[in-house]
Design a protein around this motif. Structure first.
Motif, short mmCIF file in Angstrom:
data_model
loop_
_atom_site.label_atom_id
_atom_site.label_comp_id
_atom_site.label_asym_id
_atom_site.label_seq_id
_atom_site.Cartn_x
_atom_site.Cartn_y
_atom_site.Cartn_z
N UNK A 233 0.81 -1.18 0.05
CA UNK A 233 0.00 0.05 0.17
C UNK A 233 0.84 1.35 0.11
N UNK A 234 2.04 1.14 -0.19
CA UNK A 234 2.87 2.73 0.13
C UNK A 234 3.38 3.05 -1.15
N UNK A 235 3.40 2.12 -2.34
CA UNK A 235 3.98 2.59 -3.48
C UNK A 235 2.97 2.12 -4.56
N UNK A 236 3.43 2.30 -6.06
CA UNK A 236 2.62 1.96 -7.01
C UNK A 236 1.07 2.28 -7.06
N UNK B 240 8.27 8.90 -4.92
CA UNK B 240 8.30 9.00 -6.18
C UNK B 240 6.88 9.08 -6.72
N UNK B 241 6.36 7.79 -6.44
CA UNK B 241 4.93 7.64 -6.94
C UNK B 241 4.07 8.73 -6.46
N UNK B 242 4.01 8.77 -5.25
CA UNK B 242 3.06 9.73 -4.45
C UNK B 242 3.35 11.25 -5.24
N UNK B 243 4.56 11.55 -5.26
CA UNK B 243 4.89 12.81 -5.71
C UNK B 243 4.15 13.22 -7.24
N UNK C 18 -2.76 11.71 -16.82
CA UNK C 18 -2.40 10.43 -16.67
C UNK C 18 -1.05 10.48 -15.76
N UNK C 19 -0.74 9.69 -15.11
CA UNK C 19 0.59 9.40 -14.15
C UNK C 19 0.78 8.08 -14.68
N UNK C 20 2.28 7.96 -15.18
CA UNK C 20 2.77 6.58 -15.43
C UNK C 20 3.84 6.22 -14.72
N UNK C 21 3.80 4.84 -13.92
CA UNK C 21 4.59 4.63 -12.89
C UNK C 21 5.40 3.32 -13.62
N UNK C 22 5.36 2.33 -12.92
CA UNK C 22 6.01 0.81 -13.20
C UNK C 22 5.49 0.43 -14.48
#
Ligand SMILES: Nc1ncnc2c1ncn2[C@@H]1O[C@H](COP(=O)(O)OP(=O)(O)OP(=O)(O)O)[C@@H](O)[C@H]1O
Ligand SMILES: Cc1ncc(CO)c(N)n1
Length: 553
Positions: free
Chosen positions: A33-36, A230-233, A93-97
């Motif tokens: 629950x902390x990232x992604x 980084x995900x959150x920001x 849109x936010x793109x992560x992993x």
């Protein structure tokens, strides 16, 4: 490149573009629950957006590290993306992993087709724990994706990979790499200093096309709760950019929110490694986590909360005597004399509520109530105190007429007629001849002090019992609840009874209750509690006020 280096302003007034932006996170899942996507959805919501997620990969990870990665068929990612875009306008849109080159291909194709207005790309390659989240052979594909982004948010390691250089060892080196990446892609680049050594955690928003570098400084926060920063920001920036339409403002506000969330991360006590930030810490402390009560619930709660005071009023010999007509004239006139003094200042307090009201409807309501107190109610008092009413008054014959009705908020008489009698020197002298007793002084001191403190909602709550308790009492007296004598037109205090059972007064009271309970429902819990306290205290003064005439005489 010659960079125009500026410091980011603390706040900026920029127009709101989209009130609640609809923001899609395309990222991997972190079950802890902390990232992604879990961090993304929390962050989007925390800064005021509506979050959605299309899952690129499932990880098995916690605050200590990544144990496994499962990448579902890329066709299913395409299906998720289309399901969202076919139905919902995506504001950002936010793109992560992205896991691998095939996933990157699906996302690139979808971006080209849909052309979302805002794309923030966090080029996730390695987790905080050091585990890879992007296949090594997918870096070239990722590089091809970069020009489709408006903003890229690499940490120092990712920045070096994108710039094809060694990890920057100084902050100016990092900014130079960000300029190179921005120049090559056309996108803005936010160079992040989270992984720098030292006392500071700076970020810099670099835009090669306009030659600008905006620096965001700030002391490093001493915490291990940095999992998913980084995900959150990046999610927060995407949301705030959709809302504010200004990259500097969006980054500045996202950082302020992240820093607040970082400071509270440890208090969550999640995991033994790098714990998550506390995404809602600021909201929880500022807004509370309980659902606000509705105006109806507040009305019931406040009324039930003074049940003891109301029962005590009902039992007072003064009220009993007033109901059955056995109350002697002297304490009744003593009460009216005190009430006249009370009403004169109560009207001033209502006028202050009118002055403080933020809207015209409230302003008009309280001003009308102030007028009603002087004109409707004081009329009654002036007539009695000048000897025009009651047993032994005038021609000496007991029964009096029903009197003029109209209490605060309900001036049924024209101002001219009533003002004449209140302004009449003889009436005025008689009306206000008494010295205020202890109960009157205490009640007025409470109201005048509340008015002086200038909190409109608290003041509105403080003036409410004078409406509500009187109308309740007046209606129950008129309904014969205290005995049938109150229904007798020959009752010695019929004019008093008529004044307070007037339907127009009841109507004004309903308006006052509605106005105050709506204010309370919209207030913070602390302010609502202050309103409730003021309401309760005024109710207690009402009881003391009714008790005083027979205590003194
Ligand atoms: N201890 C800290 N104090 C203040 N700000 C920090 C701290 N650690 C990270 N940040 C900030 O958090 C944001 C993310 O930075 P970071 O360089 O850690 O990204 P990241 O490595 O992509 O994050 P992630 O942990 O999600 O992989 C940046 O704004 C950075 O300045
Ligand atoms: C799923 C996922 N995305 C991103 C990161 C980077 O913090 C992570 N640890 N896990």
């Amino acid at each position: 490149m010659s960079a125009d280096v500026r410091r980011a302003p603390h706040t900026r007034a920029v127009p709101r573009v989209r009130r609640v932006p609809r923001v899609l996170s395309i990222a991997g899942s972190d079950p802890s629950g902390g990232a992604g996507i879990q961090a993304d959805l929390k962050s989007i919501a925390a800064v005021g957006g509506y979050g959605m997620s299309a899952i690129t990969a499932l990880t098995a990870q916690n605050t200590r590290g990544v144990r496994g990665v499962h990448v579902p068929p890329s066709a299913f990612l395409a299906e998720q993306l289309d399901a969202v875009a076919d139905d919902i306008t995506v504001d950002a849109v936010k793109i992560g992993m992205l896991a691998n080159a095939e996933v990157i291909g699906v996302v690139a194709g979808w971006l080209r087709r849909i052309e979302p207005p805002i794309v923030v790309l966090d080029p996730v390659m390695v987790a905080t724990s050091g585990d890879r989240l992007l296949d090594a052979d997918a870096e070239a594909a990722l590089r091809d994706l970069l020009p489709l982004a408006d903003l890229i948010t690499p940490n120092l390691l990712e920045l070096a990979v994108l710039a094809g250089a060694e990890r920057a060892s100084t902050w100016p080196d990092a900014i130079a790499q960000a300029e190179a990446v921005s120049s090559a892609t056309g996108a803005r680049v936010l160079a992040k200093g989270g992984h720098l050594d030292g006392a500071d955690a700076p970020d810099a928003l670099v835009h090669a096309a306009s030659g600008t570098v905006v620096s965001f400084g700030g002391a490093r926060i001493a915490t291990t709760a940095t999992h998913g920063t980084g995900c959150s920001l990046s999610s927060a920036i995407a949301t705030l950019q959709a809302e504010l339409g200004d990259w500097e403002a969006a980054v500045g506000e996202a950082r302020r929110w992240l820093r607040e969330s970082l400071r509270h991360g440890a208090s969550l006590e999640v995991g033994g490694g790098h714990g998550p930030v506390s995404h809602f810490a600021g909201l929880w402390s500022r807004g509370g986590v309980r659902t606000a009560p509705t105006p109806d619930e507040i009305e019931s709660e406040w009324w039930a909360g003074i049940a003891d005071v109301r029962a005590a009023i009902d039992d007072l010999p003064f009220i009993r005597g007033l109901a059955d007509g056995t109350l002697a004239r002297e304490p009744f006139l003593g009460y009216l004399a005190q009430d006249a003094l009370y009403l004169r200042d109560y009207a001033r307090v209502l006028a202050e509520a009118s002055r403080l009201a933020p809207d015209a409807a409230g302003q008009a309501f309280w001003a009308n109530s102030a007028h009603g107190s002087l004109v409707g109610e004081l009329e009654l008092h002036a007539d009695w105190l000048a000897g025009a009413h009651g047993p032994g008054a005038g021609d000496g014959e007991g029964p009096i007429d029903g009197g003029r009705t109209g209490t605060h908020g309900t001036s049924v008489d024209g101002p001219a007629a009533s003002a004449a009698s209140v302004a009449d020197p003889l009436h005025a002298a008689a009306t206000f001849a008494a010295e205020p007793d202890a109960a009157t002084t205490a009640y007025l001191d409470h109201l005048l002090a509340t008015a002086a403190r200038g909190d409109y909602a608290v003041l509105a709550a403080a003036v409410l019992p004078c409406f509500w308790i009187y109308v309740d009492l007046g209606e129950r007296l008129a309904a014969g609840e205290f005995g049938a004598q109150a229904l007798d037109p020959g009752h010695p205090y019929a004019s008093w009874l008529a004044t307070y059972s007037d339907p127009a007064f009841a109507h004004a009271t309903r308006e006052a209750i509605g106005l105050v309970t709506r204010l309370a429902a919209d207030a913070t819990p602390e302010r609502r509690a202050a309103m409730h306290r003021a309401f309760r205290i005024s109710s207690e003064h009402e009881r003391a006020f009714f008790a005083a005439p027979l205590a003194l005489h």
